[in-house]
Design a protein around this motif. Structure first.
Motif, PDB file in Angstrom:
ATOM      1  N   TYR A  81       0.811  -1.227   0.000  1.00  0.00           N
ATOM      2  CA  TYR A  81       0.000   0.000   0.000  1.00  0.00           C
ATOM      3  C   TYR A  81       0.840   1.271   0.000  1.00  0.00           C
ATOM      4  N   MET A 103       2.882   6.700   5.470  1.00  0.00           N
ATOM      5  CA  MET A 103       2.248   7.391   4.348  1.00  0.00           C
ATOM      6  C   MET A 103       1.224   8.364   4.920  1.00  0.00           C
ATOM      7  N   ASN A 150      -2.115  10.661   4.408  1.00  0.00           N
ATOM      8  CA  ASN A 150      -3.347  10.802   3.642  1.00  0.00           C
ATOM      9  C   ASN A 150      -3.784  12.254   3.814  1.00  0.00           C
ATOM     10  N   ASP A 195       0.029   7.893  -9.590  1.00  0.00           N
ATOM     11  CA  ASP A 195      -0.313   6.485  -9.768  1.00  0.00           C
ATOM     12  C   ASP A 195      -1.611   6.433 -10.568  1.00  0.00           C
ATOM     13  N   ARG A 213      -7.035   4.308  -9.140  1.00  0.00           N
ATOM     14  CA  ARG A 213      -7.985   5.128  -8.368  1.00  0.00           C
ATOM     15  C   ARG A 213      -8.893   4.190  -7.588  1.00  0.00           C
ATOM     16  N   GLU A 214      -9.385   4.667  -6.482  1.00  0.00           N
ATOM     17  CA  GLU A 214     -10.366   3.898  -5.712  1.00  0.00           C
ATOM     18  C   GLU A 214     -11.527   4.797  -5.337  1.00  0.00           C
ATOM     19  N   PHE A 250     -10.076   8.136  -3.853  1.00  0.00           N
ATOM     20  CA  PHE A 250      -8.664   8.113  -3.508  1.00  0.00           C
ATOM     21  C   PHE A 250      -7.782   8.091  -4.748  1.00  0.00           C
ATOM     22  N   TRP A 275      -3.140   8.502  -5.626  1.00  0.00           N
ATOM     23  CA  TRP A 275      -1.823   8.523  -5.007  1.00  0.00           C
ATOM     24  C   TRP A 275      -0.829   9.239  -5.902  1.00  0.00           C
ATOM     25  N   ARG A 324       5.343   8.175  -1.124  1.00  0.00           N
ATOM     26  CA  ARG A 324       4.010   7.974  -1.675  1.00  0.00           C
ATOM     27  C   ARG A 324       3.028   8.734  -0.785  1.00  0.00           C
ATOM     28  N   GLU A 379      -1.171   9.731  -0.223  1.00  0.00           N
ATOM     29  CA  GLU A 379      -2.553   9.399  -0.559  1.00  0.00           C
ATOM     30  C   GLU A 379      -3.391  10.671  -0.520  1.00  0.00           C
ATOM     31  N   TRP A 433      -7.323  12.105  -0.649  1.00  0.00           N
ATOM     32  CA  TRP A 433      -8.675  11.616  -0.360  1.00  0.00           C
ATOM     33  C   TRP A 433      -9.675  12.748  -0.464  1.00  0.00           C
TER      34      TRP A 433
END
Length: 139
Positions: free
Chosen positions: A64, A77, A79, A100, A103-104, A111, A113, A121, A123, A125
């Protein structure tokens, strides 16, 4: 019993703190104070009272955070909550910031990255507002 009530700060190691701070200010809009850091107030959240902070542990071999957990790899990491993920990603792409492609989308937000100049890295949100959340059809 005494307990933790929130996250009081995020601290990253940097080879060049001044340059990396300037990168975060330019590309992620973190306004730096005279002390060299950014103060993020919950009162800045829109709409009000929608803010939250998550604290979580991951297995040491989690993918992750990026590539594995070999010696020297990223150990944490951050967020960052953002107000418009698509717009921010377009801005970052225009500046050739590594993004990156994954996508989520979830019940609590969207989300993406990116990677900062020192290889961390990050994140991003964008929380979903209550009115944006998918409602279940009536039974």
């Amino acid at each position: 019993m005494a307990r933790v009530t929130g996250v009081g700060g995020i601290f990253l190691r940097a080879r060049d703190p001044k340059t990396l701070s300037a990168w975060y200010a330019k590309h992620l809009g973190l306004t730096l104070s005279e002390y060299g850091g950014a103060t993020l107030l919950w009162t800045d959240e829109v709409p009000a009272t929608t803010g939250m902070t998550i604290w979580s542990l991951f297995p040491e071999d989690t993918p992750y955070f990026g590539k594995g957990n070999e010696k020297g790899q990223q150990q944490a990491m951050v967020n960052y909550r953002v107000d418009n993920l698509d717009e921010l990603l377009a801005q970052l792409a225009a500046e050739n910031i590594p993004i990156d492609p994954h996508r989520e989308d979830s019940d609590y937000g969207r989300f993406a990255w990116i990677t900062d100049p020192e290889g961390n890295r990050i994140e991003l949100w964008q929380p979903l507002l209550a009115v944006e959340k998918k409602e279940e059809p009536p039974a």
